[in-house]
Scaffold this active site. Structure first.
Site, PDB file in Angstrom:
ATOM      1  N   GLY A  42       0.853  -1.187   0.000  1.00 15.48           N
ATOM      2  CA  GLY A  42       0.000   0.000   0.000  1.00 15.48           C
ATOM      3  C   GLY A  42       0.883   1.228   0.000  1.00 15.48           C
ATOM      4  O   GLY A  42       2.030   1.176  -0.444  1.00 15.48           O
ATOM      5  N   LEU A  43       0.355   2.333   0.488  1.00 15.34           N
ATOM      6  CA  LEU A  43       1.159   3.562   0.474  1.00 15.34           C
ATOM      7  C   LEU A  43       2.464   3.372   1.224  1.00 15.34           C
ATOM      8  O   LEU A  43       3.531   3.731   0.731  1.00 15.34           O
ATOM      9  CB  LEU A  43       0.365   4.708   1.099  1.00 15.34           C
ATOM     10  CG  LEU A  43      -0.770   5.262   0.241  1.00 15.34           C
ATOM     11  CD1 LEU A  43      -1.483   6.374   0.986  1.00 15.34           C
ATOM     12  CD2 LEU A  43      -0.232   5.788  -1.077  1.00 15.34           C
ATOM     13  N   ALA A  44       2.394   2.810   2.431  1.00 25.08           N
ATOM     14  CA  ALA A  44       3.607   2.663   3.226  1.00 25.08           C
ATOM     15  C   ALA A  44       4.566   1.673   2.560  1.00 25.08           C
ATOM     16  O   ALA A  44       5.748   1.973   2.373  1.00 25.08           O
ATOM     17  CB  ALA A  44       3.253   2.195   4.635  1.00 25.08           C
ATOM     18  N   HIS A 266     -16.187   5.328  11.281  1.00 23.62           N
ATOM     19  CA  HIS A 266     -16.330   6.493  10.418  1.00 23.62           C
ATOM     20  C   HIS A 266     -17.806   6.864  10.306  1.00 23.62           C
ATOM     21  O   HIS A 266     -18.634   6.018  10.006  1.00 23.62           O
ATOM     22  CB  HIS A 266     -15.758   6.165   9.031  1.00 23.62           C
ATOM     23  CG  HIS A 266     -15.499   7.363   8.208  1.00 23.62           C
ATOM     24  ND1 HIS A 266     -16.502   8.186   7.790  1.00 23.62           N
ATOM     25  CD2 HIS A 266     -14.351   7.896   7.727  1.00 23.62           C
ATOM     26  CE1 HIS A 266     -15.970   9.179   7.080  1.00 23.62           C
ATOM     27  NE2 HIS A 266     -14.670   9.026   7.032  1.00 23.62           N
ATOM     28  N   SER A 284     -16.871   9.909   1.563  1.00 23.08           N
ATOM     29  CA  SER A 284     -15.776  10.715   2.099  1.00 23.08           C
ATOM     30  C   SER A 284     -16.224  11.752   3.108  1.00 23.08           C
ATOM     31  O   SER A 284     -17.267  12.381   2.982  1.00 23.08           O
ATOM     32  CB  SER A 284     -15.072  11.432   0.961  1.00 23.08           C
ATOM     33  OG  SER A 284     -14.210  12.408   1.485  1.00 23.08           O
ATOM     34  N   ARG A 331     -14.211  12.350  13.729  1.00 22.13           N
ATOM     35  CA  ARG A 331     -14.973  11.141  13.404  1.00 22.13           C
ATOM     36  C   ARG A 331     -15.598  10.450  14.605  1.00 22.13           C
ATOM     37  O   ARG A 331     -16.749  10.037  14.553  1.00 22.13           O
ATOM     38  CB  ARG A 331     -14.059  10.162  12.666  1.00 22.13           C
ATOM     39  CG  ARG A 331     -13.688  10.704  11.328  1.00 22.13           C
ATOM     40  CD  ARG A 331     -12.694   9.829  10.620  1.00 22.13           C
ATOM     41  NE  ARG A 331     -12.467  10.384   9.291  1.00 22.13           N
ATOM     42  CZ  ARG A 331     -11.599   9.892   8.423  1.00 22.13           C
ATOM     43  NH1 ARG A 331     -10.879   8.838   8.740  1.00 22.13           N
ATOM     44  NH2 ARG A 331     -11.456  10.439   7.253  1.00 22.13           N
ATOM     45  N   ARG A 436      -7.994   8.910  14.828  1.00 25.68           N
ATOM     46  CA  ARG A 436      -7.247   9.522  13.723  1.00 25.68           C
ATOM     47  C   ARG A 436      -8.100  10.600  13.073  1.00 25.68           C
ATOM     48  O   ARG A 436      -9.299  10.431  12.887  1.00 25.68           O
ATOM     49  CB  ARG A 436      -6.899   8.459  12.683  1.00 25.68           C
ATOM     50  CG  ARG A 436      -6.203   9.020  11.472  1.00 25.68           C
ATOM     51  CD  ARG A 436      -5.749   7.920  10.549  1.00 25.68           C
ATOM     52  NE  ARG A 436      -6.851   7.223   9.907  1.00 25.68           N
ATOM     53  CZ  ARG A 436      -7.561   7.707   8.889  1.00 25.68           C
ATOM     54  NH1 ARG A 436      -7.315   8.904   8.421  1.00 25.68           N
ATOM     55  NH2 ARG A 436      -8.535   6.993   8.351  1.00 25.68           N
TER      56      ARG A 436
END
Lengths: 638, 221
Positions: A42-44, A266, A284, A331, A436
């Site tokens: 993934g991104l990481a 969320h 979103s 959130r 987060r």
């Protein structure tokens, strides 16, 4: 044991610079002698593999999907935060740092968060250079928008597909290194064990998902970027394949798992529609920039069409409860407010589990065209799933599990307590505390991969001799045998219940007893039920096929078995943390207005759990949290 | 729907059907099935995972097949190997920039029109439906989208001629066909990516030919 995060002391503004100059380096000619295993792309993972490959290390990267471009970061819609202060609205590294610490309800390590805020700006520059098509204004400069928990506009975005574009940026950098031969990519492989030799992480054992072959890859360091674990709940926004497995295997080999009870729900997901549904879809958070949440003020209005309810009879509950942040409350806060309205019998939609997210005022103010420009694909997605046109009728939303703040414990160098095992992105516990903020996950994944690991891994490698362990090492052979034995055990049960069936049972239990609201009673109940589910799983699960073939059912069975064990740890952590903070809400601990009540005197620490063997209770280690640059206070968004 | 079929099959002691899927939001590009002869089922801008049973009538028969293309060998049931799409990107579908040491994000203004055009192309999810729908098994919409996305941005223009030359070569090597203007790719693309990017690909290729980066007059420098 009291854990030490090894964060540098002194003025926080210069911690990362000072630390970077203190760390050891690996000389360029020696880099190619080291082999680094990166699990997850993934991104990481993709950014780490690309950057480490570019530096000259020998990198092997693994993912369970058929291509590194498909990791679930791709589904992130809204954006990525950075303290660029382009809009000139008062943003700074300090403010991003402060918002993140406060957003996390003061349960993260200061120095790590500061570093994240600091490198956030480099990420935007890097992504632009890779060709990520961020939104631009008519002068050609980068556009930003606002996200929850912040009063500045610092979120960069690429329509409603920011995660996709950032991932494709990292994927393109990774592809370039694959071509250059510095990274060897292994798609459709799943890590099923961590190999630890003399206390250090030296390899992984994996299953080739196509052929079923189980083999061991040895290396000098392992970088785990395997994402989060909220699929432990039934119906989350995670992809079907997201699992706790890699993390859990590392935990069983001695890595500490920290704060598993910090899970994020969320607020803006499309409500569940039917029994057969396999997952939930997120809308979103950016929609809350222009959408207003409301429910009917009177219960008798619930069944009426929204148009028939006059303005005065609508309760814009977020604006009412949190006047200064309004619809952009964070959130955890917004989710609980939504649940509160529904529990009060004022939820809308067929199940009564939903609230309206209304764009009527935004359409009046901006026009439908502008709204289409900003959120077109999200409205389209909503229509596809619900068959409703949100330009005409308000959306219906309800909270769903979305992100895991907890994860494997790491120090300031992102290294776990097992030397040589680094953990990046959602899989670690480092920066988000107990909650987060929106648009911070993308930021963390890329910060860890592009700008932290290249420095900190060198500091470890410079102290180790390359190539000490090869795949023929007895530990590797033993690990292969263990993995094969587990598969054999799963296949040999030959029971009468499907894996999905168990997964649903566990997930429903977790959602009801350890979801948005938790109590001593609900958690104790879950803790007494989980062992029974586990026992039944191993007696009645039915896994068709064999292990020597492409067998998705076997993959799922392994993941479910790990989720069952992990669920117990999650509940145990939630029960032990006898306070409310961020996403962890214990009904026993709340203020009169229903806000979370922390207990800093007792719980101002990160809880890291150590595996003590099958059947034995895990041992709790504490890392005390010190706040020198922000003051501990009641987190308020009013 | 396939989940339910599989649950039933497992209960009956039969082998479930292997199929690719992951995000179930229509963005990861993992799902891939030809429904009633059309990749992703033939509903506008919809992936298989977002195709709801309410679109069909009770009692309808669905024909479900894997992607059909020479470059996508079948692995099992509905699962194919799309590794060739990764190889196309590896051939040059990127901008060469080192991590760190890049200019400020606002240093280079990019017109809104340019950024929007790049984004229209960049939203490709790499599912391969365009290839599966093409009678020639061509990946030109996929390659065109990537070439166009990067060629319109100033930071991507430096390598543009080499990129298009190498990606076209890789297309050939991987066993993909060529475009002969059927437009089936655009019709099935779940992101509605336009065939105008294939035209852009051809123009970029022509530029590379003129610059002698490819073709019979390719210079060795």
């Amino acid at each position: 044991m009291i854990l030490d995060g090894k964060a540098p002391t002194g003025p926080i503004e210069t911690t990362w610079e000072r630390h970077r100059s203190d760390m050891k380096l690996v000389n360029p000619a020696n880099k190619r002698k080291y082999r680094i295993l990166v699990v997850g792309t993934g991104l990481a993972g993709a950014s780490a593999a690309a950057t480490l490959g570019e530096l000259g290390y020998n990198v092997e990267a693994f993912c369970y999907q058929d291509s590194p471009r498909r990791a679930h970061c791709i589904a992130a819609q809204g954006g990525i935060n950075a303290a660029k202060n382009y809009p000139n609205d008062g943003d700074s590294v300090f403010r991003l740092f402060y918002d993140t610490i406060k957003g996390g309800d003061f349960r993260a390590r200061e120095a790590d968060v500061w570093r994240l805020a600091q490198v956030s700006n480099n990420i935007i520059d890097q992504c632009v250079a890779q060709g990520v098509p961020f939104a631009r204004d008519y002068g050609g400069h980068l556009e930003t928008r606002s996200f929850g928990g912040a009063q500045v506009s610092r979120t960069f975005y690429a329509r409603g597909q920011t995660g996709q574009q950032l991932l494709l940026g990292a994927y393109s950098a990774l592809s370039r290194q694959i071509r250059a031969g510095t990274v060897k990519m292994y798609p459709r492989t799943e890590m099923l064990d961590l190999v630890v030799v003399n206390g250090e992480a030296k390899g992984i054992t994996l299953r080739d998902l196509i052929t079923g072959e189980v083999r061991c890859h040895a290396g000098d360091a392992v970088v785990l970027c395997s994402g989060g674990y909220v699929n432990v709940f039934h119906l989350s926004t995670n992809a079907m394949g997201c699992s706790v497995t890699a993390m859990w295997k590392a935990y069983k080999k001695g890595a500490f798992l920290a704060n598993p009870c910090y899970t994020q729900v969320h607020p803006t997901c499309i409500p569940q529609a039917g029994e057969y549904q396999s997952k939930l879809t997120l809308m979103s958070e950016s929609l809350r920039n222009d959408g207003r949440c409301w429910v009917p003020r009177k219960r008798e209005d619930v069944g009426k069409p929204p148009d028939a309810i006059p303005e005065d009879d609508r309760d814009y509950f977020l604006e009412r409860k949190y006047p200064s942040y309004g619809n952009l409350a964070p959130r955890d806060v917004a989710s609980r407010a939504v649940k509160e309205q529904c529990d009060d019998g004022r939820g809308v939609g067929p199940t009564g589990r939903g609230v309206y997210l209304d764009f009527k005022d935004a359409i009046r103010r901006l026009g439908e065209h502008e709204l289409r420009e900003r959120y077109g694909n999200l409205f389209e997605m909503y229509e596809r799933i619900t068959d409703e046109d949100a330009y005409k009728v308000p959306m219906r939303i309800y909270p769903a599990p979305h992100y895991a703040m907890g994860g494997l414990w790491v120090d300031y160098n992102l290294m776990s307590n097992i030397p040589g095992l680094f953990v990046l992105g959602e899989a670690n516990f480092s920066v988000h505390g107990a909650n987060r903020l929106g648009a911070s996950a993308l930021m963390q994944g890329l910060a860890d991969g592009y700008f932290v690991i290249p420095y900190t891994i060198a500091d470890y490698l410079a102290r180790t001799k390359p190539g000490k362990v090869t795949a023929s090492h007895p530990e590797c052979r033993k690990s292969i045998e263990d993995v094969k034995a587990q598969a054999k055990r799963l296949l040999s049960v030959r029971g009468d219940r499907s894996v999905t069936d168990f997964k649903r049972e566990l997930g429903n239990l977790m959602w009801h007893n350890c979801g948005m609201l938790r109590s001593n009673k609900s958690l104790s109940e879950a803790l007494s039920t989980i062992p029974a589910i586990k026992e039944e799983f191993w007696q009645r699960v039915r896994v068709p096929g064999t292990s020597a073939e492409f067998n998705p059912q076997l993959e799922n069975a392994g993941r479910a078995a790990d989720f069952i064990e992990f669920a117990e740890l999650l509940c145990r952590d939630a029960l032990h943390r006898d306070e409310s903070c961020g996403g962890h809400f214990r009904v026993e601990h709340q203020y009169e207005d229903g806000e979370a009540r922390r207990n800093d005197a007792r719980f101002c620490y990160s809880a890291a759990w150590e595996y003590k063997g099958e059947g034995a209770p895990p041992e709790l280690h504490k890392e005390p949290l010190r706040f020198e640059h922000v003051h501990l206070m009641v987190r308020s968004y009013k | 729907m396939l989940d339910v079929v599989n649950e039933d099959l497992i209960r009956e002691g039969k082998e479930p059907i292997a199929f690719d899927h992951d995000c179930r939001e229509g963005i990861c590009g993992m799902c891939s099935a030809v429904i009633n002869g059309v990749p992703h089922g033939g509903f506008e801008r919809t992936t298989v995972c977002q195709l709801h049973m309410r679109k069909f009538k009770d009692g309808d028969t669905l024909y479900i097949e894997p992607w059909r293309a020479r470059a996508f060998p079948i692995l099992r049931d509905l699962v194919v190997d799309r590794g060739t799409l990764d190889r196309l990107i590896q051939a040059g579908g990127y901008i060469s920039c080192h991590t760190g040491g890049v200019p400020d994000g606002n240093a280079l203004p990019i017109s809104k029109g340019g950024a929007d055009y790049a984004m229209d192309a960049a939203q490709c999810i790499g599912c391969g439906a365009c290839v599966a729908a093409c009678p020639n098994g061509a990946a030109m919409l996929f390659v065109g989208a990537k070439v166009a996305h990067l060629a319109v941005l100033p930071q991507g223009q430096v390598e543009a001629p080499e990129r298009v030359a190498e990606m076209i070569q890789a297309m050939r090597d991987c066993g993909f066909g060529n475009c002969s203007n059927h437009y089936e790719c655009e019709a099935v693309c779940p992101k509605g990516i336009s065939v105008k990017f294939i035209a852009k690909l051809n123009r970029e290729f022509l530029k590379a030919l003129i610059l002698a980066k490819t073709g019979p007059f390719k210079s060795s420098d």
